[in-house]
Design an enzyme around this catalytic site. Structure first.
Site, PDB file in Angstrom:
ATOM      1  N   VAL A 176       3.274   5.184   2.900  1.00  0.00           N
ATOM      2  CA  VAL A 176       3.813   4.273   1.886  1.00  0.00           C
ATOM      3  C   VAL A 176       3.167   2.927   2.209  1.00  0.00           C
ATOM      4  CG1 VAL A 176       5.862   3.205   0.897  1.00  0.00           C
ATOM      5  CG2 VAL A 176       5.966   5.568   1.713  1.00  0.00           C
ATOM      6  N   PRO A 177       2.086   2.575   1.520  1.00  0.00           N
ATOM      7  CA  PRO A 177       1.151   1.546   2.001  1.00  0.00           C
ATOM      8  C   PRO A 177       1.588   0.092   1.815  1.00  0.00           C
ATOM      9  CG  PRO A 177       0.403   2.384  -0.098  1.00  0.00           C
ATOM     10  CD  PRO A 177       1.640   3.176   0.255  1.00  0.00           C
ATOM     11  N   CYS A 178       2.614  -0.312   2.548  1.00  0.00           N
ATOM     12  CA  CYS A 178       3.049  -1.705   2.463  1.00  0.00           C
ATOM     13  C   CYS A 178       1.994  -2.661   3.023  1.00  0.00           C
ATOM     14  CB  CYS A 178       4.386  -1.893   3.169  1.00  0.00           C
ATOM     15  SG  CYS A 178       4.428  -1.295   4.856  1.00  0.00           S
ATOM     16  N   HIS A 179       1.016  -2.122   3.770  1.00  0.00           N
ATOM     17  CA  HIS A 179      -0.067  -2.977   4.288  1.00  0.00           C
ATOM     18  C   HIS A 179      -0.989  -3.458   3.166  1.00  0.00           C
ATOM     19  CE1 HIS A 179      -1.828   1.102   4.208  1.00  0.00           C
ATOM     20  NE2 HIS A 179      -2.980   0.492   3.984  1.00  0.00           N
TER      21      HIS A 179
END
Length: 351
Positions: free
Chosen positions: A315-318
């Protein structure tokens, strides 16, 4: 943080020259002339004393602008299991239903004290507790397959059903005759440092770097929300997570196939779903996510939900930056965030 104690740094520099394995993971050395950082056992040509900075953790070296050395791979090897731990784990794997005692470790030339310290530091439990959880994990799978509690207890080395039932309930929270909901936690290494993956029998519910702030809070929240206990062990979902993350770091994977368990509010899940829609190699910002989920005034709430994400990378919060492209906060650290964004950008250009 840069260590400035010259006496301490001189000891570490000598350890670097001697490639002393005892100092593996104790310090990290940033080489000003090459821009890389290493661990004590690095085989590369040794820099001059005046050309190095010393750090107590690799995160500080990353924050200072150094990149991991390709020779010694410090973020992977500094916290990977040393030889004596691999020996101890080999004994566990050889006899998964038996308890490996201190006397057996000493007979193999393994220090029980060093094994205990490593497990406390890296798994936050003792070696004996790790073994108990492994045996309970085996028992759990056997009970689910239809075996009786008595057969499972005796087959796993317990002298009585009551003793097995006590240990089983203390770890899982339920009796062997009841359905147990547990969360398996497994530790593995990556080019940016070790990670924890947690998974139930239905999917992955946590994937975080082991030095992530508030990790203990996340563990407590997961156990409360899923009404389950966290125990050390593996299942198909943890193994698949490790495989896919390794493929991601090698550049061989851009999309994940993991089954995810993401307990949270409807709003949080809508934000996490929006995060997953950000294409690989691209970035977005909080206001854009707010507009995407149909609430343009919820920028702060979106930021909070982004910070509450428990499944890093997948879940690419970066991929969230400031509207101007600046680096905003990231639970794994800004340096890791920059590395991940650059890694995806480079891989995307290759395709």
């Amino acid at each position: 943080m840069n260590v400035l104690d010259n006496e301490q740094c001189d000891v570490w520099y000598q350890a670097l020259l001697e490639r002393n394995a005892e100092y593996t993971g104790v310090f990290f050395v940033g080489v000003k002339t090459t821009g890389v950082f290493c661990i004590s056992v690095c085989r590369a040509r040794k820099p001059k004393r005046e050309n190095v900075n010393f750090y107590r953790d690799f995160k500080s070296a990353l924050d200072a602008g150094f990149r991991p050395c390709k020779v010694c791979r410090p973020t992977e090897n500094a916290h990977s299991a040393p030889h004596l731990i691999e020996q101890a784990l080999a004994l566990v794997r050889a006899h998964p239903k038996a308890r490996v005692k201190d006397a057996e470790l000493r007979a193999q030339g393994i220090s029980p004290e060093r094994v205990r310290r490593w497990f406390l530091q890296n798994h936050r439990i003792t070696f004996q507790a790790f073994q108990r959880m492994q045996r309970v994990n085996i028992a759990l799978q056997e009970l689910k397959s239809g075996r009786t509690a008595t057969d499972v207890a005796l087959d796993n080395g317990y002298e009585s059903l009551s003793g097995f039932g006590y240990t089983y309930k203390r770890i899982t929270g339920t009796a062997p005759t009841q359905h147990s909901q547990v969360i398996m936690i497994h530790r593995f290494t990556t080019p940016l440092g070790p990670m924890f993956v947690c998974a139930t029998e239905h999917g992955v519910c946590l994937l975080e770097f082991t030095d992530r702030r508030m990790l203990e809070t996340e563990f407590r929240d997961l156990q409360r929300l899923l009404k389950a206990r966290i125990i050390s062990g593996e299942n198909d979902h943890t193994r698949q997570a490790e495989k896919e993350i390794n493929e991601y770091f090698s550049g061989a994977r851009q999309k994940f196939d993991l089954c995810l368990i993401t307990p949270g509010s409807d709003f949080q899940r809508s934000v996490w779903q929006a995060l997953c829609s950000i294409p690989y190699g691209q970035t977005s910002y909080y206001q854009a996510l707010s507009e995407q989920i149909g609430n343009i005034k919820a920028v702060r709430a979106v930021a909070a939900a982004n910070g509450a994400n428990r499944i890093a990378i997948v879940v690419p919060c970066h991929r969230i930056t400031g509207k101007d492209g600046s680096m905003t906060g990231y639970g794994g650290g800004i340096a890791r965030k920059e590395w991940l964004i650059e890694h995806e950008r480079k891989q995307r250009l290759k395709t």
